[in-house]
Design an enzyme around this catalytic site. Sequence first.
Site, short mmCIF file in Angstrom:
data_model
loop_
_atom_site.label_atom_id
_atom_site.label_comp_id
_atom_site.label_asym_id
_atom_site.label_seq_id
_atom_site.Cartn_x
_atom_site.Cartn_y
_atom_site.Cartn_z
N ARG A 273 32.31 41.13 22.41
CA ARG A 273 32.67 39.85 23.02
C ARG A 273 31.63 38.77 22.77
O ARG A 273 31.97 37.58 22.75
CB ARG A 273 32.85 40.04 24.52
N ASP B 39 39.03 31.01 40.28
CA ASP B 39 38.45 32.05 39.41
C ASP B 39 37.04 31.62 39.02
O ASP B 39 36.71 30.43 39.06
CB ASP B 39 39.30 32.24 38.15
C1 LIG Z 1 41.91 41.35 35.92
S1 LIG Z 1 41.90 39.69 36.46
C2 LIG Z 1 43.06 39.76 37.81
C3 LIG Z 1 44.03 38.61 37.80
C4 LIG Z 1 45.12 38.65 38.87
N1 LIG Z 1 44.57 38.60 40.19
C5 LIG Z 1 45.99 39.86 38.71
O1 LIG Z 1 45.96 40.77 39.53
O2 LIG Z 1 46.75 39.91 37.72
C6 LIG Z 1 40.33 39.57 37.30
C7 LIG Z 1 39.82 38.15 37.44
O3 LIG Z 1 38.72 38.13 38.36
C8 LIG Z 1 37.82 37.14 37.96
N2 LIG Z 1 36.50 37.38 38.60
C9 LIG Z 1 35.61 38.36 38.34
N3 LIG Z 1 34.52 38.22 39.12
C10 LIG Z 1 34.74 37.13 39.90
C11 LIG Z 1 33.98 36.47 40.90
N4 LIG Z 1 32.76 36.89 41.25
N5 LIG Z 1 34.51 35.37 41.48
C12 LIG Z 1 35.74 34.92 41.11
N6 LIG Z 1 36.50 35.50 40.18
C13 LIG Z 1 36.01 36.60 39.57
C14 LIG Z 1 37.80 37.28 36.44
O4 LIG Z 1 37.32 36.10 35.82
C15 LIG Z 1 39.26 37.58 36.14
O5 LIG Z 1 39.97 36.42 35.77
#
Ligand SMILES: C[S@@+](CC[C@H](N)C(=O)[O-])C[C@H]1O[C@@H](n2cnc3c(N)ncnc32)[C@H](O)[C@@H]1O
Length: 268
Positions: free
Chosen positions: A37, A139
């Site tokens: 990445r 996010d």
């Molecule tokens: C796998 S996606 C889940 C998206 C959606 N909630 C779903 O269930 O389809 C996880 C998301 O969490 C975000 N994320 C990770 N750590 C985070 C943090 N500390 N604060 C806010 N968002 C975070 C990532 O950027 C990513 O877009």
Amino acid sequence: MPAVTITEREFSQFQRFIYEAAGICMANGKQALVSGRLAKRLAHYQLETYGDYLRLLESRAQPAELQVAVDLLTTNETYFFREPKHFALLRELALEARDKRQTPRIWSAASSSGEEAYSIAMVLADVLDEGPWEVLGTDISTRVLERARCGHYPMERASQMPPAYLKRFCLKGQGSETGTLLVERALRQRVQFRHLNLNEPLPKLGSFDVIFLRNVMIYFNLATKRQVVSRLLAQLRPGGYFLIGHSETLNDINDTLVAVAPSIYRKP
Ligand SMILES: C[S@@+](CC[C@H](N)C(=O)[O-])C[C@H]1O[C@@H](n2cnc3c(N)ncnc32)[C@H](O)[C@@H]1O
């Protein structure tokens, strides 16, 4: 040019970096993921090693690069109407709100590129139409938030979307945009997206009726999960619903919520 390999030491420094920035615990053995990445950032700055890139991040010589690294190290997989049981519940709640003339406020915390927030908005718009309702998506990744605001997606992401919603709320891409969809402007304008790190004290966002915290806790350790959940619960109204991913649980994380069904909790 042969691909640069990441050393064990560099990898553990990136583990620390993303833990401190986002609370994300990256498992050992993910060297290929990290190096894959970040490789294009080394190329961008013509750096020879991952250690050089870390030093660039730490020097703060390129402050915006910190966000780029966070964007690249987060996993953002998502799609419309993921885990449909939650949207069936949302529909019930929207019908109740309509009868009681309330304004439902829903938060998609960790919304990724917006498919979850727009799925919520479609259900609310279907039941409540022009009536008052609010959806917030947040996010930590600015890259996914930009995509969310555009509302333009590959059609595969909509395979679980009810066909009537696809017809009503989306425009199908034509010509060079074939195979994509655009969430129609009126719906897009009703969904707010905001940059927010759940691993830090949160601003006051007002009281929500439903919070979606799905498929993000899997990246956190127990202490971070507890902190994040309690921060979010402070913004959930009594009687409000807290929804997590189907492979997640709040066992050991929070005992103030009542489990209504697997992955569905309610604040007393
Ligand atoms: C796998 S996606 C889940 C998206 C959606 N909630 C779903 O269930 O389809 C996880 C998301 O969490 C975000 N994320 C990770 N750590 C985070 C943090 N500390 N604060 C806010 N968002 C975070 C990532 O950027 C990513 O877009």
